[in-house]
Design a protein around this motif. Structure first.
Motif, short mmCIF file in Angstrom:
data_model
loop_
_atom_site.label_atom_id
_atom_site.label_comp_id
_atom_site.label_asym_id
_atom_site.label_seq_id
_atom_site.Cartn_x
_atom_site.Cartn_y
_atom_site.Cartn_z
N ILE A 1 42.24 57.66 90.49
CA ILE A 1 42.41 56.26 90.88
C ILE A 1 41.05 55.58 90.72
CG2 ILE A 1 42.87 54.69 92.80
CD1 ILE A 1 44.62 57.04 93.95
N ILE A 2 41.05 54.42 90.11
CA ILE A 2 39.84 53.62 89.98
C ILE A 2 40.15 52.22 90.49
CG2 ILE A 2 38.16 52.62 88.38
CD1 ILE A 2 38.76 55.03 86.57
N ASP A 3 39.25 51.69 91.32
CA ASP A 3 39.47 50.36 91.88
C ASP A 3 38.13 49.86 92.40
OD1 ASP A 3 40.69 48.04 92.88
OD2 ASP A 3 42.29 49.14 93.90
N THR A 4 38.14 48.68 92.99
CA THR A 4 36.93 48.11 93.58
C THR A 4 36.77 48.59 95.02
OG1 THR A 4 38.08 46.14 94.34
CG2 THR A 4 37.10 46.05 92.13
N LEU A 5 35.53 48.65 95.48
CA LEU A 5 35.28 49.10 96.85
C LEU A 5 35.99 48.23 97.88
CD1 LEU A 5 31.53 50.13 96.68
CD2 LEU A 5 33.52 51.62 97.04
N VAL B 1 39.27 66.40 98.05
CA VAL B 1 39.42 65.15 97.30
C VAL B 1 38.02 64.55 97.17
CG1 VAL B 1 40.35 62.80 97.42
CG2 VAL B 1 41.75 64.74 98.16
N ASP B 2 37.70 64.02 96.00
CA ASP B 2 36.43 63.34 95.77
C ASP B 2 36.66 61.83 95.76
OD1 ASP B 2 35.31 65.82 95.26
OD2 ASP B 2 34.74 65.36 93.19
N VAL B 3 35.80 61.10 96.43
CA VAL B 3 35.68 59.66 96.24
C VAL B 3 34.27 59.46 95.68
CG1 VAL B 3 35.66 57.37 97.30
CG2 VAL B 3 37.26 59.11 98.14
N GLY C 1 30.05 49.09 92.72
CA GLY C 1 31.04 48.20 93.35
C GLY C 1 32.46 48.68 93.12
N GLU C 2 32.60 49.77 92.38
CA GLU C 2 33.91 50.40 92.14
C GLU C 2 33.84 51.85 92.62
OE1 GLU C 2 35.09 47.86 88.13
OE2 GLU C 2 34.38 49.92 87.90
N PHE C 3 34.98 52.51 92.61
CA PHE C 3 35.05 53.92 92.99
C PHE C 3 36.09 54.61 92.12
CE2 PHE C 3 38.30 51.85 95.49
CZ PHE C 3 39.39 52.71 95.37
N ALA C 4 36.00 55.93 92.10
CA ALA C 4 37.03 56.77 91.48
C ALA C 4 37.43 57.82 92.51
CB ALA C 4 36.51 57.44 90.22
N ILE C 5 38.72 58.02 92.67
CA ILE C 5 39.24 59.08 93.53
C ILE C 5 39.80 60.17 92.62
CG2 ILE C 5 40.95 59.76 95.26
CD1 ILE C 5 40.84 56.91 96.36
N PHE C 6 39.36 61.40 92.85
CA PHE C 6 39.88 62.56 92.12
C PHE C 6 40.59 63.46 93.10
CE2 PHE C 6 36.27 61.17 89.51
CZ PHE C 6 36.92 61.00 88.30
N LEU C 7 41.88 63.66 92.86
CA LEU C 7 42.73 64.52 93.68
C LEU C 7 42.74 65.93 93.09
CD1 LEU C 7 45.62 61.93 93.94
CD2 LEU C 7 43.93 62.46 95.72
N PRO C 8 43.30 66.91 93.80
CA PRO C 8 43.39 68.25 93.23
C PRO C 8 44.21 68.33 91.93
CG PRO C 8 43.57 68.38 95.60
CD PRO C 8 43.61 66.91 95.24
N THR C 9 44.89 67.29 91.57
CA THR C 9 45.64 67.25 90.31
C THR C 9 44.81 66.71 89.16
OG1 THR C 9 46.49 65.07 90.93
CG2 THR C 9 47.88 66.98 91.44
N ASP C 10 43.55 66.35 89.43
CA ASP C 10 42.70 65.66 88.45
C ASP C 10 41.51 66.49 88.02
OD1 ASP C 10 44.29 63.32 88.77
OD2 ASP C 10 43.09 62.72 90.51
#
Length: 148
Positions: free
Chosen positions: A2-6, A70-72, A118-127
């Protein structure tokens, strides 16, 4: 991934309760002023790593995945490019439960995306992800880690 703004990070709290804790941490701390290293927030289940070294080229980046955490990931010092491949398309050998990581050198990510400050990426165990693609000058990022 997931990528979005903070400013929208709070919208993802229903998928992991710790995301609201990341939002609260960000409201109380200036990531730019935090020193490099490991910073526990709530023991081994919730912490942030600040990285100022380790920038790589796309060819040097190593795909990795996690099964528990999970990584943010938040770029601070400048844009960061991150590789991505779904875990179900990656070899399942090489996972180390002690570090909750499988490192897959030599496997090129399917795609790359650039995440701006100013953005983030979330990496789940599926990523599967190959982080830290950035020029060495100005590289700084925060990686919040929390149990899935």
């Amino acid at each position: 991934m997931i990528i979005d703004t903070l400013e929208n990070l709070k919208l993802y709290a229903p998928m992991n309760a710790r995301i609201k804790d990341v939002v609260a941490f960000l409201a109380e701390h200036d990531l730019r002023g935090m020193p490099e290293g490991h910073h526990e927030i709530d023991g081994p289940d919730f912490f942030v790593n600040i990285q100022e070294h380790g920038a790589k080229t796309a060819d040097e980046a190593v795909l990795e995945y996690h099964r528990v955490m999970v990584d943010v990931q938040i770029p601070i010092g400048g844009p960061e490019t991150m590789g991505y491949t779904p875990v179900d398309k990656l070899p399942q050998d090489g996972y180390d439960a002690a570090t909750d990581a499988a490192l897959l050198p030599g496997i090129r990510p399917e795609s790359f995306v650039t995440v701006q400050p100013g953005e983030f990426a979330i990496f789940l165990p599926t990523d599967g992800h190959a982080p830290c693609v950035a020029p060495p000058a100005g590289f700084k990022k925060a990686v919040f880690k929390m149990k899935a």
